[in-house]
Design an enzyme around this catalytic site. Structure first.
Site, PDB file in Angstrom:
ATOM      1  N   ASP A 105      13.436   0.731  78.448  1.00 26.32           N
ATOM      2  CA  ASP A 105      14.646   1.475  78.801  1.00 26.32           C
ATOM      3  C   ASP A 105      15.213   0.920  80.099  1.00 26.32           C
ATOM      4  O   ASP A 105      14.478   0.370  80.918  1.00 26.32           O
ATOM      5  CB  ASP A 105      14.339   2.975  78.953  1.00 26.32           C
ATOM      6  CG  ASP A 105      15.575   3.835  78.711  1.00 26.32           C
ATOM      7  OD1 ASP A 105      15.635   4.484  77.653  1.00 26.32           O
ATOM      8  OD2 ASP A 105      16.486   3.834  79.563  1.00 26.32           O
TER       9      ASP A 105
ATOM     10  N   THR B 213      22.766   4.832  64.904  1.00 27.31           N
ATOM     11  CA  THR B 213      23.851   5.011  63.942  1.00 27.31           C
ATOM     12  C   THR B 213      24.953   4.006  64.231  1.00 27.31           C
ATOM     13  O   THR B 213      25.395   3.892  65.371  1.00 27.31           O
ATOM     14  CB  THR B 213      24.408   6.434  64.074  1.00 27.31           C
ATOM     15  OG1 THR B 213      23.318   7.341  63.950  1.00 27.31           O
ATOM     16  CG2 THR B 213      25.449   6.729  63.010  1.00 27.31           C
TER      17      THR B 213
ATOM     18  N   VAL C  33      17.233  13.094  62.117  1.00 26.65           N
ATOM     19  CA  VAL C  33      16.537  14.325  62.524  1.00 26.65           C
ATOM     20  C   VAL C  33      17.452  15.248  63.312  1.00 26.65           C
ATOM     21  O   VAL C  33      18.385  14.811  63.971  1.00 26.65           O
ATOM     22  CB  VAL C  33      15.278  13.991  63.352  1.00 26.65           C
ATOM     23  CG1 VAL C  33      14.227  13.368  62.461  1.00 26.65           C
ATOM     24  CG2 VAL C  33      15.610  13.066  64.517  1.00 26.65           C
TER      25      VAL C  33
ATOM     26  N   LYS D 196      23.963   7.193  56.193  1.00 25.98           N
ATOM     27  CA  LYS D 196      23.828   7.942  57.441  1.00 25.98           C
ATOM     28  C   LYS D 196      25.174   8.533  57.870  1.00 25.98           C
ATOM     29  O   LYS D 196      25.286   9.709  58.240  1.00 25.98           O
ATOM     30  CB  LYS D 196      23.260   7.015  58.526  1.00 25.98           C
ATOM     31  CG  LYS D 196      23.407   7.517  59.935  1.00 25.98           C
ATOM     32  CD  LYS D 196      22.557   8.744  60.204  1.00 25.98           C
ATOM     33  CE  LYS D 196      23.104   9.547  61.346  1.00 25.98           C
ATOM     34  NZ  LYS D 196      22.141   9.936  62.329  1.00 25.98           N
TER      35      LYS D 196
ATOM     36  N   CYS E  54      26.668  13.500  66.884  1.00 23.91           N
ATOM     37  CA  CYS E  54      26.513  12.980  65.519  1.00 23.91           C
ATOM     38  C   CYS E  54      27.695  13.331  64.649  1.00 23.91           C
ATOM     39  O   CYS E  54      28.481  12.482  64.267  1.00 23.91           O
ATOM     40  CB  CYS E  54      25.226  13.525  64.924  1.00 23.91           C
ATOM     41  SG  CYS E  54      23.835  13.241  66.002  1.00 23.91           S
TER      42      CYS E  54
END
Ligand code: SAJ
Length: 420
Positions: free
Chosen positions: A33, A120, A154, A205, A259
């Site tokens: 990260d 995504t 999720v 997705k 999302c």
């Protein structure tokens, strides 16, 4: 499956749970990260995000020695990209983190390696963005290195359960890639794993979240129709949903989160002309905060001078700390611009907010309207008798069909419901 060394890029809501899951199932994980605070927390076995049970799993993973946070990647068997794909002002996917992570993998690539995109992304990203970068290694894609898209699917708040139990899609750049990646996820996935090609996985997705966005837009459109017709939209939906083949979602003040409010744009970006319904749905949902504000103005139109609104909840959905794309934050922006209004926010869960939050009692003192924006569990305990005494004008505007109407009307409140 043999123990693999896996480098996971991005230790956020998806990367960190995935890293901890693989690590507690015996694999050796390097979590990569760019943020120093995430790495230093992780290496002490701690987390910086709010997700049920994740702290326990991460602590177990780190103390087993199988999960370490680092700033740079290193040689590994598998590389997983789980970095954010934010949306730009022009409503286009910002692939810069995906691209920089992919570039960072190239120097470490060797024959037999596997690269997985979990982030995504717009249709075609694996084939047209990731594969060309990885081919700079000189290794043949699909033969010497294997690439797949396995989108995370999720639900925030239930991430750990859903990582294990949900079905998973693995879209390979070729069949062999899909098979290898599927075997890897079988380490912890108990749901079924379906194999397909990369672009189909990308489209799946995006369509899952688009389906919800369009369905919620339908519910919101119904809500506005019902407000004009005197019918209760919530009752209509509840009764319609008794039909075995109908599942209308719930109306509300808009759609938030990173999302559902974002993914439809990734389809629109690539197929603008052919995505009319998807665009209309986005527009309907995006307009809901404005509609809520218009209703507030209407409720308070007879009050002279500055009007005070108490806003209950500002996260994008109940019982999370995330305010990204939250429709209530958009509403707050609208209220803030209007000099006739004052507002106070009550939300003990919201993190990274740019507005001060108050406790309920101080926020309702001299208030003209209690707006229920997010149905956090804690709001079930509200003592409306006490609130009644503290408010100046006793109006409640419920955007979630959450407040017990009979109860508050009996106390003396004026109750307004979105979609009624
Ligand atoms: N909302 C409504 N009405 C509804 C349902 C939701 O207005 O009937 C609103 C919520 O208030 C919230 C927003 O929609 O503002 C999104 O909430 P959500 O709980 O439906 O979804 P997310 O964004 O937390 O998670 C979704 C999930 N997708 C689907 O259920 C298809 C999750 O499984 C995905 O993994 C996640 O998006 C993602 O990362 O794509």
């Amino acid at each position: 499956m043999n123990r693999k060394k896996i480098c996971i890029f991005g230790l956020g809501y998806i990367g960190l749970p995935t890293a901890a899951m693989f690590a507690t199932h015996g694999h050796q994980i390097i979590g990569v990260d760019v943020k120093e605070e995430i790495l230093s927390a992780l290496n002490q076995g701690k987390i910086t995000i709010n997700e049920p049970y994740l702290d326990i799993l991460v602590q177990a993973a780190v103390s087993s020695g199988n999960l370490i946070g680092k700033k740079e990647p290193e040689n590994a068997d598998v590389f997983i990209i789980a970095v954010p794909t934010p949306i730009t002002m022009e409503k286009k996917a910002d692939l810069s983190y995906v691209i920089s992570s992919t570039q960072a993998i190239v120097p470490y690539l060797k024959e037999g390696n596997v690269v997985i995109l979990e982030s995504t992304s717009p249709p075609g990203t694996v084939e047209n963005v990731i594969a060309p970068i990885l081919s700079k290694s000189g290794l043949t894609i699909g033969e010497q290195i294997f690439i797949a898209h396995s989108p995370e699917r999720v639900l925030p708040g239930k991430i750990l359960i859903e990582l294990v139990e949900n079905n998973r899609i693995v879209g390979g750049i070729n069949k062999k890639s899909a098979e290898i990646v599927s075997d890897l996820y079988k380490t912890f996935v108990r749901g079924e794993i379906f194999l397909t090609d990369a672009m189909t996985a990308e489209m799946c997705k995006l369509m899952e979240n688009t389906f919800r966005d369009v369905n919620i837009a339908l519910a919101n459109e119904l809500a506005m129709i019902c407000e004009k017709s005197g019918v209760n939209a919530w009752e209509v939906i509840a009764l319609c949903n008794k039909h075995p083949r109908v599942n209308i979602h719930q109306p509300g003040p808009g759609v938030g989160g990173h999302c559902i409010a974002v993914d439809p744009w990734f389809i629109i970006e690539k197929f603008y002309e052919d995505s009319k319904l998807i665009r209309d749905a986005r527009e309907i949902n995006n307009d809901m905060p404005q509609h809520v504000f218009e209703t507030i103005k209407d409720i308070l139109k007879d009050i002279k001078g500055k009007k005070a609104v108490t806003i209950l909840g500002m996260t994008y959905k109940p019982d999370v700390d995330d305010i990204r794309e939250s429709p209530i934050v958009h509403l707050i922006e609208l209220i803030k611009k209007d000099p006739q209004y004052d507002f106070k926010i009550v939300d003990s869960q919201a993190k990274k907010y740019s507005y001060p939050v108050h406790d309920l009692e101080s926020a309702v003192k001299e208030s003209d309207l209690l707006l229920l924006g997010v149905n956090h569990k804690e709001f079930e305990e509200i003592d409306f008798d006490l609130i009644y005494k503290l408010m100046r004008n006793r109006n409640i505007f419920d955007t979630r069909n959450f407040v017990d109407r009979n109860h508050v009307e009996k106390i003396g409140f004026k109750y307004y419901l979105l979609g009624n």
